[in-house]
Motif scaffolding. Sequence first.
Motif, short mmCIF file in Angstrom:
data_model
loop_
_atom_site.label_atom_id
_atom_site.label_comp_id
_atom_site.label_asym_id
_atom_site.label_seq_id
_atom_site.Cartn_x
_atom_site.Cartn_y
_atom_site.Cartn_z
N SER A 1 -0.70 6.66 -5.60
CA SER A 1 0.81 6.38 -5.64
C SER A 1 1.62 7.56 -5.08
CB SER A 1 1.21 6.42 -7.12
OG SER A 1 0.76 7.77 -7.93
N ASN A 2 1.01 8.38 -4.04
CA ASN A 2 1.51 9.29 -3.33
C ASN A 2 1.08 9.24 -1.56
OD1 ASN A 2 3.16 11.33 -5.03
ND2 ASN A 2 1.11 11.30 -6.05
N ASP A 3 1.91 9.52 -0.80
CA ASP A 3 1.76 9.69 0.37
C ASP A 3 2.60 10.85 1.27
OD1 ASP A 3 0.60 8.59 2.96
OD2 ASP A 3 2.57 7.73 3.18
N ILE B 1 -2.60 19.73 2.08
CA ILE B 1 -1.62 18.97 3.00
C ILE B 1 -0.17 19.39 2.42
CG2 ILE B 1 -0.71 16.95 4.26
CD1 ILE B 1 -3.39 15.28 3.71
N ILE B 2 0.68 19.78 3.24
CA ILE B 2 1.98 20.01 2.60
C ILE B 2 2.94 19.22 3.75
CG2 ILE B 2 1.07 22.31 2.03
CD1 ILE B 2 2.85 23.58 3.92
N SER C 1 2.46 17.16 -1.91
CA SER C 1 2.62 17.83 -0.55
C SER C 1 3.99 18.46 -0.68
CB SER C 1 2.14 16.91 0.41
OG SER C 1 3.18 15.78 0.55
N SER C 2 4.93 17.98 -1.09
CA SER C 2 6.23 18.10 -1.01
C SER C 2 6.44 19.40 -1.92
CB SER C 2 7.27 17.05 -1.19
OG SER C 2 6.94 16.45 -2.36
N ASP C 3 5.75 19.58 -2.83
CA ASP C 3 5.67 20.76 -3.92
C ASP C 3 5.23 22.00 -3.58
OD1 ASP C 3 7.22 19.04 -5.34
OD2 ASP C 3 5.68 18.38 -6.70
N THR D 1 0.84 -1.17 0.10
CA THR D 1 0.00 -0.14 -0.03
C THR D 1 0.93 1.10 -0.03
OG1 THR D 1 0.08 -0.07 2.36
CG2 THR D 1 -1.86 -1.25 1.16
N ASP D 2 2.04 1.08 0.16
CA ASP D 2 3.09 2.04 0.26
C ASP D 2 3.63 2.62 -0.87
OD1 ASP D 2 5.13 3.99 1.11
OD2 ASP D 2 5.78 2.50 2.83
N PRO D 3 3.33 3.76 -1.31
CA PRO D 3 4.10 4.48 -2.69
C PRO D 3 5.52 4.57 -2.51
CG PRO D 3 2.28 5.73 -1.83
CD PRO D 3 2.45 4.71 -0.73
N ARG D 4 6.22 4.62 -1.33
CA ARG D 4 7.50 4.90 -1.20
C ARG D 4 8.14 3.46 -1.21
NH1 ARG D 4 9.31 7.83 4.18
NH2 ARG D 4 7.36 8.98 3.66
N GLU D 5 7.63 2.67 -0.71
CA GLU D 5 7.92 1.06 -1.07
C GLU D 5 7.97 0.91 -2.61
OE1 GLU D 5 6.89 -1.27 2.41
OE2 GLU D 5 6.33 -2.56 0.93
#
Lengths: 287, 359
Positions: free
Chosen positions: B236-238, B316-317, B280-282, B194-198
Motif C-alpha cells: 500500500s505504499n509506493d 529509499i527516501i 520514504s516521505s518520512d 496496483t497503485d496505492p496513490r490511486e
Amino acid sequence: MNFKHKYFFLFPGLFVLIGILIFPIIFVVRLSLSGWNSYNPGLDFIGIENYIRLFTDDPRFWESFFRLSFLSVTTVILQYVIGFALAHMVWKDIKFKRFFRVLFLVPMMTTPVIMTVIWRTFFHESLGPVNDILSNFGLSPKWLTDPALAKFTVIIVEVWQWTPFMFLLLLAGLLSLPKEPFLAAAIDGASPVRKFIYVTFPLMAPISIGAIIIRLIEASKIMDTVYVLTSGGPGTSTETSSFYIFIKGLREFQMGYAASMSFTYLIIMIISLTIIAKVLTKLLLKE
Amino acid sequence: MNLIANNLTYKPSEEYHLNEVSFNFKEGNLYTILGRTLSGKTTLLKTIAGLLTPDSGAIEFDGKDFLKVPVWQRNVAMVYQQFINYPHLNVFENIAFPLRQRKIDNEEIKNKVMESLKSVGLVGYENRKIQELSGGQQQRVSLARSLVKNAKILLLDEPLVNLDYKLREQLREEFKSLFSKGLADETILIYSTTDPRETMELNGEVIVLDEGKVLQVGPAKEIFENPSSLKVAEISNDPPMNIIEAEISNEQIRFEGIEIKAPNHLSKLTDSGLKIGLRSSDIELSENGHEFEVELAEISGSETLLHLKRGTIKIIISIEEVLNFKIHDKIKIDFKIDRAYAFGANGKLASSPFGENNG
C-alpha cells in the motif's frame, strides 16, 4: 534519376504474363471470329457469325449456363454453411479437437476424379451400397439417371469434396479473430447465439466474402465431377458450361464456336462475380 | 442487494490465484482491490463477472447463487486494462451493444448512448471507427459501454494502467467525479489497481490482495494508517515502506550504529526481532543527521528518489525537489521517528503512529 534499364528487369515477368495470359486470351478472341472446325481448320475470318449463332440459335449453351449457376451457387452456399458449422465446432475447446481438424480435411486430400468414380459406384442404381440399404425400405431412387436427382447427386459429391476447403479458410479466419470482443460480448449480456450473430459472424465477414468468391470461381469450373459421374446426363440435365464447351470444342472440334462460347463465358463470369462481390460486401460489411 | 463471496478458491496450477477469498460488498459502495501484479485481482473480477468458475466457494448476489447464473445474465459491466471494444462497430454501436441485447427501442438506445457519450466526453465521435481513436479514447468508449447498461455490478480492472501519464491523471479525475456523482445508488463498484496513490484518491473500501489471499479489508485511510502487516505496508505504499530491523530498549531505537529516542508509541515495545517501518516521505535530508551512502538517485516528475545504504540497511527516501546526486555521495538524513511503525517478528503490526495499537 532515370533508370532506363529498369524495364529490362520487368521483362521476364512481362514475358511470362504475355505467354500464359495475354496471348491465349487474344488468340481465343481471334479464334472466335473464325470458322475453325474439323472440315475447315485454320484461322479464316467470318466476323461475329459464331456470336450470332450463340446468342440466337443455341439454347443448350444458355441452359447449361443457368444450370451451372444453380449448381455453383447451391453448392457454395451449402459448403459455406457446413464449413462454417464445422469450423466453429472445432474452434471451440472440444475433445479430440486436433483429430477432427484433420479428419474434416481428408476429402480435400483425395483426388477428385477418383473420388467421383467411387461416388458413382456408391450411387449405382442396382450395384451401389446406397440403394442396397434403401431397398430394405422399399426404395430405389435413380441417383444418376433421374434428371432432378442427378443434379442432387452432383451437389452431394461437390459439397463433400470441397467443404473441407471452405472449412480450412473459415477455421483459419476464426483462429485469427481477437479474443477480447467475445469476452466483452458475454459480459455485455449476449447469449451464445447472439454472440455468434452480432460478433463472430460480422468479424468473419471479410474472410467469408473471400472464401465464397474463391469457391464460386472454383465451383463455376465444375467439370470433372459431371464428366465422371453422369457425363452431363441424363440427356443434358447435368451438363454445365465448361462441359458443353468441352464437347463442342474438343469432341466435335468446332474450335471457332467453342472459342466464342469461352470468351462469352469469361465476360459473363467477370461481370457476375464483380456484382456478387459488391453485393456480398454491401450485405456483410454494411459499407 | 449485497454481493457476498465465501471462500473463493481457484488454483489452476501450482499456485493459488484465489485462496479462500471472502467478502461482503454492499450496494452503492466503491471497493478497491489493491494488489501487485499476479496477486489475483483480475481472477477475482473475472470470477465475479462469470468468465471464470472457481474451484470451490460460493458467490451470492441478491440472495441468489451467482455461480449458477451464466455470464450474459449476470448484469455486470467490466472495463479491462486492455481497451476491449468491438472492432467491427463504430463508437455509437459499440456503446449501444449491451442495450441491443435487451429489448429496448431505438429512440431510448439513442438517448442513453448519447448521455453516456457525454459523460465520458466523446460527443461528436459516435460515427468514428474504433481503430481511429487513441488509447485513452478507446478506454473511454469501453467505460461508456460499461456505464450505459446501468449494471448492478461495475468491474474496473486496472482501467488506467495502459495509458500514458497525462491521460491517466485526467481519466482518474474523471473517474472520481463520475463515481462521486453516484453512478446509481444500487451499483456495486469494484476497482482493481496496483497503485496505492490511486487507491487513496478513490477513497473507497480497500481489499488488499496478495497471492490470492485477502490480507486486510478496510477504508483507504485505515489501510494507510494502520497496515495490518509488513506485506500490506509494502503493497500500500509506493515506493514501498522502508523496513529496518531494529532493537528497542531503554526507550532507544538502535540499528546499524544509530540510536534514536523512541517516540511514545514505540517506547514500550520490548519484543525481539522488531522491524521498524518508515515511509520514504518520512525521512528527510538534514545537516546534523545520520550519514548514508547514495546507491542510486532517480528523478520522477518533481520528486527525487534516493536509494541509500548504510552497512546492511538499504532504504529509499523521496524528496519533493529535483536534486542531483552522484552515486557514492555521502549524505545526511534524519528520520521522522514519531511517524514510524513497528512490526513484530511475525510480520504483524505492533504499533502505529496513528494511535490504534493492533499488536
